[in-house]
Design a protein around this motif. Structure first.
Motif, PDB file in Angstrom:
ATOM      1  N   ASP A 216      10.078 -13.086 -72.574  1.00  0.00           N
ATOM      2  CA  ASP A 216       8.601 -13.065 -72.542  1.00  0.00           C
ATOM      3  C   ASP A 216       8.203 -11.601 -72.120  1.00  0.00           C
ATOM      4  O   ASP A 216       7.075 -11.547 -72.512  1.00  0.00           O
ATOM      5  N   TYR A 217       8.930 -11.133 -71.749  1.00  0.00           N
ATOM      6  CA  TYR A 217       8.167  -9.703 -71.779  1.00  0.00           C
ATOM      7  C   TYR A 217       8.507  -9.167 -73.432  1.00  0.00           C
ATOM      8  O   TYR A 217       8.234  -7.920 -73.434  1.00  0.00           O
ATOM      9  N   GLY A 218       9.594  -9.582 -73.996  1.00  0.00           N
ATOM     10  CA  GLY A 218      10.286  -8.782 -75.536  1.00  0.00           C
ATOM     11  C   GLY A 218       8.146  -8.997 -76.181  1.00  0.00           C
ATOM     12  O   GLY A 218       8.125  -8.901 -76.795  1.00  0.00           O
ATOM     13  N   GLU A 219       8.209 -10.784 -75.777  1.00  0.00           N
ATOM     14  CA  GLU A 219       6.879 -11.547 -76.408  1.00  0.00           C
ATOM     15  C   GLU A 219       6.173 -10.497 -76.772  1.00  0.00           C
ATOM     16  O   GLU A 219       4.969 -10.480 -77.411  1.00  0.00           O
ATOM     17  N   GLU A 220       5.840 -10.447 -75.126  1.00  0.00           N
ATOM     18  CA  GLU A 220       4.417  -9.501 -74.745  1.00  0.00           C
ATOM     19  C   GLU A 220       4.311  -8.046 -75.431  1.00  0.00           C
ATOM     20  O   GLU A 220       3.679  -7.916 -75.524  1.00  0.00           O
ATOM     21  N   THR A 221       5.453  -7.632 -75.231  1.00  0.00           N
ATOM     22  CA  THR A 221       5.302  -6.260 -76.021  1.00  0.00           C
ATOM     23  C   THR A 221       5.126  -6.619 -77.608  1.00  0.00           C
ATOM     24  O   THR A 221       4.134  -5.543 -78.197  1.00  0.00           O
ATOM     25  N   ALA A 222       5.643  -7.581 -78.137  1.00  0.00           N
ATOM     26  CA  ALA A 222       5.709  -7.522 -79.618  1.00  0.00           C
ATOM     27  C   ALA A 222       3.809  -7.465 -79.833  1.00  0.00           C
ATOM     28  O   ALA A 222       3.125  -7.427 -80.913  1.00  0.00           O
ATOM     29  N   ILE A 223       3.391  -8.608 -78.703  1.00  0.00           N
ATOM     30  CA  ILE A 223       2.220  -9.192 -79.424  1.00  0.00           C
ATOM     31  C   ILE A 223       0.861  -8.118 -79.582  1.00  0.00           C
ATOM     32  O   ILE A 223      -0.030  -7.521 -80.135  1.00  0.00           O
ATOM     33  N   MET A 224       1.757  -6.737 -78.379  1.00  0.00           N
ATOM     34  CA  MET A 224       0.796  -5.486 -78.928  1.00  0.00           C
ATOM     35  C   MET A 224       0.450  -4.180 -79.988  1.00  0.00           C
ATOM     36  O   MET A 224      -0.104  -3.590 -79.694  1.00  0.00           O
ATOM     37  N   ILE A 225       1.947  -4.388 -80.352  1.00  0.00           N
ATOM     38  CA  ILE A 225       2.045  -4.060 -81.267  1.00  0.00           C
ATOM     39  C   ILE A 225       1.848  -4.677 -82.729  1.00  0.00           C
ATOM     40  O   ILE A 225       1.704  -5.368 -83.117  1.00  0.00           O
ATOM     41  N   PRO A 226       0.845  -3.609 -83.630  1.00  0.00           N
ATOM     42  CA  PRO A 226       0.072  -4.745 -84.413  1.00  0.00           C
ATOM     43  C   PRO A 226       1.010  -5.317 -85.537  1.00  0.00           C
ATOM     44  O   PRO A 226       2.057  -4.197 -85.603  1.00  0.00           O
ATOM     45  N   ASN A 227       1.186  -6.229 -85.817  1.00  0.00           N
ATOM     46  CA  ASN A 227       2.019  -7.053 -87.320  1.00  0.00           C
ATOM     47  C   ASN A 227       3.944  -7.674 -86.516  1.00  0.00           C
ATOM     48  O   ASN A 227       4.119  -6.926 -87.318  1.00  0.00           O
ATOM     49  N   ALA A 228       3.995  -7.241 -85.264  1.00  0.00           N
ATOM     50  CA  ALA A 228       5.215  -6.767 -84.632  1.00  0.00           C
ATOM     51  C   ALA A 228       5.726  -8.097 -85.176  1.00  0.00           C
ATOM     52  O   ALA A 228       5.010  -8.719 -84.852  1.00  0.00           O
ATOM     53  N   ILE A 229       7.105  -8.132 -85.366  1.00  0.00           N
ATOM     54  CA  ILE A 229       8.179  -9.853 -84.943  1.00  0.00           C
ATOM     55  C   ILE A 229       8.294  -9.801 -84.158  1.00  0.00           C
ATOM     56  O   ILE A 229       9.562  -8.728 -84.289  1.00  0.00           O
ATOM     57  N   PHE A 230       8.446 -10.846 -83.489  1.00  0.00           N
ATOM     58  CA  PHE A 230       9.211 -10.894 -82.253  1.00  0.00           C
ATOM     59  C   PHE A 230      10.086 -12.236 -82.309  1.00  0.00           C
ATOM     60  O   PHE A 230      10.002 -13.412 -83.468  1.00  0.00           O
ATOM     61  N   MET A 231      11.264 -11.889 -81.898  1.00  0.00           N
ATOM     62  CA  MET A 231      12.694 -12.961 -82.126  1.00  0.00           C
ATOM     63  C   MET A 231      13.591 -12.852 -81.455  1.00  0.00           C
ATOM     64  O   MET A 231      14.144 -12.417 -80.383  1.00  0.00           O
ATOM     65  N   GLU A 232      14.231 -14.439 -80.963  1.00  0.00           N
ATOM     66  CA  GLU A 232      14.832 -15.002 -79.993  1.00  0.00           C
ATOM     67  C   GLU A 232      15.746 -15.296 -79.986  1.00  0.00           C
ATOM     68  O   GLU A 232      16.141 -16.802 -80.702  1.00  0.00           O
ATOM     69  N   PHE A 233      16.388 -14.562 -79.936  1.00  0.00           N
ATOM     70  CA  PHE A 233      17.974 -15.336 -79.976  1.00  0.00           C
ATOM     71  C   PHE A 233      18.753 -16.006 -78.487  1.00  0.00           C
ATOM     72  O   PHE A 233      18.703 -15.556 -77.715  1.00  0.00           O
ATOM     73  N   LYS A 234      18.808 -17.734 -79.414  1.00  0.00           N
ATOM     74  CA  LYS A 234      19.434 -18.278 -78.165  1.00  0.00           C
ATOM     75  C   LYS A 234      20.482 -18.688 -77.991  1.00  0.00           C
ATOM     76  O   LYS A 234      20.354 -19.480 -76.852  1.00  0.00           O
ATOM     77  N   TRP A 235      21.598 -17.687 -77.999  1.00  0.00           N
ATOM     78  CA  TRP A 235      22.805 -17.532 -77.625  1.00  0.00           C
ATOM     79  C   TRP A 235      22.933 -16.218 -76.710  1.00  0.00           C
ATOM     80  O   TRP A 235      24.703 -15.765 -77.294  1.00  0.00           O
ATOM     81  N   SER A 236      21.708 -15.393 -76.690  1.00  0.00           N
ATOM     82  CA  SER A 236      22.135 -14.086 -76.430  1.00  0.00           C
ATOM     83  C   SER A 236      21.849 -13.707 -74.725  1.00  0.00           C
ATOM     84  O   SER A 236      20.421 -14.984 -74.530  1.00  0.00           O
ATOM     85  N   GLY A 237      21.983 -12.916 -73.999  1.00  0.00           N
ATOM     86  CA  GLY A 237      21.376 -12.258 -72.858  1.00  0.00           C
ATOM     87  C   GLY A 237      20.477 -11.070 -73.180  1.00  0.00           C
ATOM     88  O   GLY A 237      20.296 -10.935 -73.923  1.00  0.00           O
ATOM     89  N   HIS A 238      21.144  -9.819 -72.300  1.00  0.00           N
ATOM     90  CA  HIS A 238      20.924  -8.891 -72.516  1.00  0.00           C
ATOM     91  C   HIS A 238      21.272  -8.376 -73.561  1.00  0.00           C
ATOM     92  O   HIS A 238      21.157  -7.067 -73.829  1.00  0.00           O
ATOM     93  N   ALA A 239      22.351  -8.541 -74.054  1.00  0.00           N
ATOM     94  CA  ALA A 239      22.635  -7.370 -75.072  1.00  0.00           C
ATOM     95  C   ALA A 239      22.943  -8.416 -76.580  1.00  0.00           C
ATOM     96  O   ALA A 239      24.172  -8.893 -77.032  1.00  0.00           O
TER      97      ALA A 239
END
Length: 262
Positions: A216-239
């Motif tokens: 959610d933190y990453g997606e929030e950041t992406a929304i605020m940057i013009p035309n940013a792409i957000f990707m969620e890695f399903k089998w990862s944690g913080h690295a």
């Protein structure tokens, strides 16, 4: 040993390969050595530059510094190396620094990859995690807390353990005092009102199981940057770069490679 001086502080950096400059900014209490896999993967196509942030690695360790100091250190490195334009990858703390650089040097940063990121925080993500699980960690030493917290931070513990072992071979650990100073530097930062000024093509990557900086933190950041792409890695944690390294390198390579878009 390549070093430069930033406002009276001597900072170390690695510089290898040829091509478009690609800066790699490490996470809290780590150093350039955490990127041994990325340096090997990218140096054939890019000039890879990986500094040790102040208070970390082989760089000087002042008794006090701030996130803004980190940002200005990277800008000083760009000036020292006379770099007109760069690609920039930041992981965790490195992604906060990268945001500040991309805001202030919007004409210089052409492509931006933010990994396990957030755009604001009252304290470091680790301090927040300790606070959320304070009852479970009551009575534990700082070292034991870190070990216990790993289950909330990473999905692929085996991969992360091997990565930490390999990194430790070439880099020393910060003392508890140095770790506290480094953590305090991240208190109270907030880029939310300025991210609209980022001009770089931006990719934000989060891991589903990241208990430090959840998706959610990453997606929030992406929304605020013009035309940013957000990707969620399903089998990862913080690295994500360590827990799903092949996917990470493929995605980032495709994002950075101009020829792949022609």
């Amino acid at each position: 040993m390549p070093t430069f001086n930033s406002h009276g502080t001597n900072l170390y950096y690695e510089d290898t390969g040829e091509g478009i400059p690609l800066l790699l900014l490490h996470g809290l209490t780590s150093n350039h050595a955490m990127f041994y896999q990325e340096i090997d993967a990218f140096k054939g196509q890019y000039r890879v530059i990986a500094p040790d942030a102040r208070g970390h690695g082989k760089s000087d360790k002042p008794e006090h510094y701030t996130l803004e100091d980190h940002v200005q250190d990277v800008i000083a490195l760009l000036n020292h190396l006379e770099l007109v334009s760069i690609y920039l990858i930041g992981v965790s703390m490195g992604s906060y620094i990268a945001q500040g650089v991309a805001i202030e040097e919007s004409d210089r940063v052409k492509k931006l990859v933010l990994v396990s990121t957030k755009s604001h925080g009252e304290q470091s993500s680790m301090a927040e995690l300790y606070s959320r699980h304070a009852d479970e960690m009551q009575g534990l030493s700082m070292i034991d807390k870190l070990s216990y917290a790993s289950k909330y931070m990473f999905y692929n513990q085996t991969a992360v353990g091997k990565w930490l072992h390999e990194t430790a071979k070439v880099s020393g650990q910060l003392t508890l005092h140095e770790q506290a100073i480094a953590s305090d530097a991240l208190i109270g930062f907030d880029f939310r009102t300025k991210l609209c000024d980022v001009r770089a093509e931006t990719l934000v990557i989060s891991g589903t199981y990241d208990g430090l900086n959840p998706p959610d933190y990453g997606e929030e950041t992406a929304i605020m940057i013009p035309n940013a792409i957000f990707m969620e890695f399903k089998w990862s944690g913080h690295a994500p770069n360590v827990e799903q390294p092949d996917l990470f390198k493929e995605i980032v390579n495709n994002f950075l490679d101009e020829s792949s878009k022609k």
